[in-house]
Design a protein around this motif. Structure first.
Motif, PDB file in Angstrom:
ATOM      1  N   SER A  81      31.906   4.568  -6.087  1.00 37.71           N
ATOM      2  CA  SER A  81      30.654   5.010  -5.548  1.00 37.71           C
ATOM      3  C   SER A  81      31.079   5.244  -4.223  1.00 37.71           C
ATOM      4  CB  SER A  81      29.854   3.732  -5.816  1.00 37.71           C
ATOM      5  OG  SER A  81      29.570   3.707  -7.050  1.00 37.71           O
ATOM      6  N   LEU A  82      32.081   5.975  -3.704  1.00 29.83           N
ATOM      7  CA  LEU A  82      32.617   6.241  -2.638  1.00 29.83           C
ATOM      8  C   LEU A  82      32.221   7.728  -2.311  1.00 29.83           C
ATOM      9  CD1 LEU A  82      35.753   4.330  -2.027  1.00 29.83           C
ATOM     10  CD2 LEU A  82      33.595   3.785  -0.987  1.00 29.83           C
ATOM     11  N   HIS A  83      31.943   8.325  -1.011  1.00 24.66           N
ATOM     12  CA  HIS A  83      31.753   9.515  -0.699  1.00 24.66           C
ATOM     13  C   HIS A  83      33.182  10.020  -0.558  1.00 24.66           C
ATOM     14  CE1 HIS A  83      31.410  13.308   1.827  1.00 24.66           C
ATOM     15  NE2 HIS A  83      30.155  13.297   1.527  1.00 24.66           N
ATOM     16  N   PRO A  84      33.517  11.489  -0.822  1.00 22.67           N
ATOM     17  CA  PRO A  84      35.192  11.950  -0.897  1.00 22.67           C
ATOM     18  C   PRO A  84      35.726  11.400   0.686  1.00 22.67           C
ATOM     19  CG  PRO A  84      33.433  13.435  -1.661  1.00 22.67           C
ATOM     20  CD  PRO A  84      32.843  12.547  -1.405  1.00 22.67           C
ATOM     21  N   ASP A  85      34.822  11.605   1.770  1.00 21.43           N
ATOM     22  CA  ASP A  85      35.240  11.226   2.918  1.00 21.43           C
ATOM     23  C   ASP A  85      35.689   9.928   3.215  1.00 21.43           C
ATOM     24  OD1 ASP A  85      34.935  13.933   3.864  1.00 21.43           O
ATOM     25  OD2 ASP A  85      33.124  13.455   4.614  1.00 21.43           O
ATOM     26  N   GLU A  86      35.163   8.994   2.188  1.00 21.07           N
ATOM     27  CA  GLU A  86      35.511   7.575   2.335  1.00 21.07           C
ATOM     28  C   GLU A  86      36.764   7.065   1.562  1.00 21.07           C
ATOM     29  OE1 GLU A  86      30.874   5.791   2.847  1.00 21.07           O
ATOM     30  OE2 GLU A  86      31.577   6.169   0.917  1.00 21.07           O
ATOM     31  N   VAL A  87      37.275   7.859   0.852  1.00 22.85           N
ATOM     32  CA  VAL A  87      38.339   7.536  -0.311  1.00 22.85           C
ATOM     33  C   VAL A  87      39.485   7.062   0.527  1.00 22.85           C
ATOM     34  CG1 VAL A  87      39.835   8.366  -2.025  1.00 22.85           C
ATOM     35  CG2 VAL A  87      37.442   8.801  -2.061  1.00 22.85           C
ATOM     36  N   GLU A  88      40.100   7.926   1.488  1.00 21.80           N
ATOM     37  CA  GLU A  88      41.057   7.678   2.327  1.00 21.80           C
ATOM     38  C   GLU A  88      41.175   6.452   3.062  1.00 21.80           C
ATOM     39  OE1 GLU A  88      44.732  10.003   4.884  1.00 21.80           O
ATOM     40  OE2 GLU A  88      42.610  11.111   4.172  1.00 21.80           O
ATOM     41  N   PRO A  89      39.986   6.292   3.950  1.00 17.23           N
ATOM     42  CA  PRO A  89      39.935   4.952   4.557  1.00 17.23           C
ATOM     43  C   PRO A  89      39.871   3.700   3.902  1.00 17.23           C
ATOM     44  CG  PRO A  89      38.419   6.650   5.579  1.00 17.23           C
ATOM     45  CD  PRO A  89      39.007   7.060   4.099  1.00 17.23           C
ATOM     46  N   ASN A  90      39.619   3.818   2.462  1.00 20.76           N
ATOM     47  CA  ASN A  90      39.559   2.802   1.787  1.00 20.76           C
ATOM     48  C   ASN A  90      40.804   2.674   0.949  1.00 20.76           C
ATOM     49  OD1 ASN A  90      36.959   1.044   2.025  1.00 20.76           O
ATOM     50  ND2 ASN A  90      36.308   3.217   2.241  1.00 20.76           N
ATOM     51  N   ALA A  91      41.760   3.079   1.100  1.00 17.47           N
ATOM     52  CA  ALA A  91      43.102   3.245   0.340  1.00 17.47           C
ATOM     53  C   ALA A  91      43.481   2.012  -0.294  1.00 17.47           C
ATOM     54  CB  ALA A  91      44.064   4.121   0.856  1.00 17.47           C
ATOM     55  N   ALA A  92      43.594   1.088   0.852  1.00 19.28           N
ATOM     56  CA  ALA A  92      44.007  -0.380   0.143  1.00 19.28           C
ATOM     57  C   ALA A  92      43.039  -1.124  -0.577  1.00 19.28           C
ATOM     58  CB  ALA A  92      44.627  -1.056   1.587  1.00 19.28           C
ATOM     59  N   ARG A  93      41.804  -0.659  -0.655  1.00 21.47           N
ATOM     60  CA  ARG A  93      40.679  -1.622  -1.438  1.00 21.47           C
ATOM     61  C   ARG A  93      41.194  -1.668  -2.857  1.00 21.47           C
ATOM     62  NH1 ARG A  93      34.484   0.496  -1.237  1.00 21.47           N
ATOM     63  NH2 ARG A  93      33.655  -0.875  -3.146  1.00 21.47           N
ATOM     64  N   ARG A  94      41.005  -2.975  -3.366  1.00 27.53           N
ATOM     65  CA  ARG A  94      41.266  -3.155  -4.790  1.00 27.53           C
ATOM     66  C   ARG A  94      40.251  -2.458  -5.836  1.00 27.53           C
ATOM     67  NH1 ARG A  94      45.390  -6.543  -5.650  1.00 27.53           N
ATOM     68  NH2 ARG A  94      44.851  -6.857  -7.947  1.00 27.53           N
ATOM     69  N   VAL A  95      40.726  -2.204  -6.826  1.00 27.40           N
ATOM     70  CA  VAL A  95      39.816  -1.447  -7.621  1.00 27.40           C
ATOM     71  C   VAL A  95      39.216  -2.405  -9.014  1.00 27.40           C
ATOM     72  CG1 VAL A  95      39.406   0.434  -9.656  1.00 27.40           C
ATOM     73  CG2 VAL A  95      40.809   0.913  -7.371  1.00 27.40           C
ATOM     74  N   PRO A  96      37.958  -2.722  -9.024  1.00 27.82           N
ATOM     75  CA  PRO A  96      37.617  -3.649 -10.047  1.00 27.82           C
ATOM     76  C   PRO A  96      38.127  -2.935 -11.405  1.00 27.82           C
ATOM     77  CG  PRO A  96      35.942  -3.271  -8.635  1.00 27.82           C
ATOM     78  CD  PRO A  96      36.915  -2.241  -8.377  1.00 27.82           C
ATOM     79  N   LYS A  97      38.070  -3.822 -12.385  1.00 22.76           N
ATOM     80  CA  LYS A  97      38.536  -3.552 -13.692  1.00 22.76           C
ATOM     81  C   LYS A  97      37.668  -2.458 -14.428  1.00 22.76           C
ATOM     82  CE  LYS A  97      39.711  -5.329 -18.482  1.00 22.76           C
ATOM     83  NZ  LYS A  97      39.895  -6.716 -19.163  1.00 22.76           N
ATOM     84  N   ALA A  98      36.311  -2.485 -14.231  1.00 20.55           N
ATOM     85  CA  ALA A  98      35.679  -1.640 -15.105  1.00 20.55           C
ATOM     86  C   ALA A  98      35.718  -0.364 -14.281  1.00 20.55           C
ATOM     87  CB  ALA A  98      34.224  -1.977 -14.849  1.00 20.55           C
ATOM     88  N   ALA A  99      35.881  -0.039 -12.967  1.00 17.55           N
ATOM     89  CA  ALA A  99      36.146   1.099 -12.141  1.00 17.55           C
ATOM     90  C   ALA A  99      37.567   1.883 -12.649  1.00 17.55           C
ATOM     91  CB  ALA A  99      36.067   0.859 -10.743  1.00 17.55           C
ATOM     92  N   GLY A 100      38.294   0.832 -12.751  1.00 17.13           N
ATOM     93  CA  GLY A 100      39.663   1.433 -13.161  1.00 17.13           C
ATOM     94  C   GLY A 100      39.771   1.917 -14.512  1.00 17.13           C
ATOM     95  N   GLN A 101      39.057   1.312 -15.384  1.00 15.89           N
ATOM     96  CA  GLN A 101      38.986   1.797 -16.895  1.00 15.89           C
ATOM     97  C   GLN A 101      38.120   3.339 -16.869  1.00 15.89           C
ATOM     98  OE1 GLN A 101      36.855  -1.521 -18.731  1.00 15.89           O
ATOM     99  NE2 GLN A 101      39.008  -2.374 -19.538  1.00 15.89           N
ATOM    100  N   ARG A 102      37.157   3.541 -15.923  1.00 19.43           N
ATOM    101  CA  ARG A 102      36.633   4.733 -15.842  1.00 19.43           C
ATOM    102  C   ARG A 102      37.345   5.770 -15.530  1.00 19.43           C
ATOM    103  NH1 ARG A 102      32.212   1.662 -14.011  1.00 19.43           N
ATOM    104  NH2 ARG A 102      32.608   1.882 -11.856  1.00 19.43           N
ATOM    105  N   ILE A 103      38.322   5.266 -14.338  1.00 19.09           N
ATOM    106  CA  ILE A 103      39.079   6.410 -13.826  1.00 19.09           C
ATOM    107  C   ILE A 103      40.030   6.924 -14.747  1.00 19.09           C
ATOM    108  CG2 ILE A 103      40.873   6.768 -12.232  1.00 19.09           C
ATOM    109  CD1 ILE A 103      39.712   4.667 -10.197  1.00 19.09           C
ATOM    110  N   LEU A 104      40.802   6.192 -15.406  1.00 20.07           N
ATOM    111  CA  LEU A 104      41.589   6.278 -16.519  1.00 20.07           C
ATOM    112  C   LEU A 104      40.907   7.258 -17.741  1.00 20.07           C
ATOM    113  CD1 LEU A 104      43.749   2.814 -16.788  1.00 20.07           C
ATOM    114  CD2 LEU A 104      44.323   5.064 -15.524  1.00 20.07           C
ATOM    115  N   SER A 105      39.784   6.537 -18.150  1.00 21.30           N
ATOM    116  CA  SER A 105      39.134   7.421 -19.278  1.00 21.30           C
ATOM    117  C   SER A 105      38.742   8.898 -18.523  1.00 21.30           C
ATOM    118  CB  SER A 105      37.953   6.787 -19.500  1.00 21.30           C
ATOM    119  OG  SER A 105      37.145   7.528 -20.505  1.00 21.30           O
TER     120      SER A 105
END
Length: 337
Positions: A81-105
């Protein structure tokens, strides 16, 4: 006589079929979706992993992202739930399990189906604004959005019009409605008509108009180009019509085949609809108005069809000579060869 204005600046799990005999665990694992390696923890990790998978799979990037890293960042951002401009500044943020599964899917669906990433997440951004998209519309990726910002504002090189003086705008072939919405932002005093032949596309456009709270300023019309407009006249007509020629249609990447064919097909030389727009725009432009039209790589075909037309070819950060501007006064004398 052609002129050119330069503008610098910007920018599902796999299911195994029933088997008569139990397969060895090692062989069975091959049919399953790749699991997240234990080192995947942060946004940076997921972007790197997803980009590598997309690169190895040789997917085509033609829908708002230009390379594997940009598309990976887009998918990770949507999951988080990040705007594209917010991805790089949040690069070190941990990804919750559910979000990680969505990404891989999403990454595996992108590779297996070759659908544009925007269809998988039902979103695309233009000029920083989010738009809903699905298979009823082409994924928006027009250069006109940049030009609305650069050449109608405080431009030191070329200011086509003072935006506050633009009162009526027409967006032809509106699709998802993104250019009409960007026009409403660029021209604060303008009312915008947005026309398309497709009822399905207009349903998507209506969704986006509501999401951006512009129902009182944007009117959606169904019709074949100017057919629904009668005698209306506009200070500005913008259009990103179908302009892919026959050779280009034959070579479209698999990703583009997921999009509506009618949004691409411009006829043998690519300018079937562009000709009609040029020929008929003069009857729908107010005095002092102008036509802004994206035509891709059809500049030579247009030059051949209109050898005496006074087109001004505009460049953007990612394009050169793919959008033209022509004044209403110049259109009055335009005759197709």
């Amino acid at each position: 006589m052609a002129k050119t204005a330069a503008r610098g600046g910007r920018s599902k799990a796999a299911t195994r079929s029933p088997a008569k005999k139990r397969r060895p665990a090692k062989a069975a694992a091959k049919s399953e979706k790749p699991a997240a390696p234990p080192e995947l923890a942060t946004i940076y990790d997921y972007v790197c992993f997803a980009a590598a998978r997309l690169k190895r799979a040789r997917v085509a990037f033609a829908h708002g992202t230009t390379d594997p890293v940009a598309e990976a960042a887009f998918l990770v951002g949507e999951a988080m739930s990040l705007h594209p401009d917010e991805v790089e500044p949040n690069a070190a943020r941990r990804v919750p399990k559910a979000a990680g599964q969505r990404i891989l899917s999403w990454v595996e669906q992108r590779i297996a189906t070759r659908k544009p990433a925007a269809y998988l997440v039902n979103r695309m951004y233009m000029r920083g604004l989010p738009f809903y998209v699905d298979e009823r519309v082409i994924v928006p990726r027009s250069f006109i959005g940049e030009i609305l910002d650069s050449h109608f504002g405080d431009d030191d090189v070329l200011r086509l019009r003072d935006p506050v003086t633009v009162a009526r705008v027409l967006d032809l072939c509106t699709g998802s409605g993104c250019l009409a919405i960007l026009a409403a932002r660029a021209f604060p005093n303008a009312r915008i008509d947005a026309a398309d032949l497709s009822e399905d596309a207009l349903a998507v456009a209506a969704h986006n108009v509501r999401e951006h709270g512009l129902e009182n300023r944007i009117t959606l019309l169904q019709g074949d180009l100017f057919a629904a407009l009668r005698d209306q006249r506009y200070d500005l007509i913008i259009s990103n019509p179908p302009y892919v020629d026959a050779k280009g249609m034959a070579g479209l990447p698999r990703e583009c085949l997921a999009e509506p064919r009618m949004a691409f097909d411009g006829g043998a030389d690519g300018i079937d609809l562009v000709r009609r727009i040029i020929d008929d725009a003069k009857a729908h432009l107010a005095p002092g108005g102008g036509l802004l039209c994206e035509v891709g790589r059809c500049k030579p075909a247009i030059g051949k069809a209109y050898p005496r037309a006074d087109f001004l070819w505009l460049d953007t950060e990612e394009s050169e000579g793919e959008v033209f501007w022509i004044e209403a006064t110049a259109l009055a004398d335009v005759v197709s060869a």
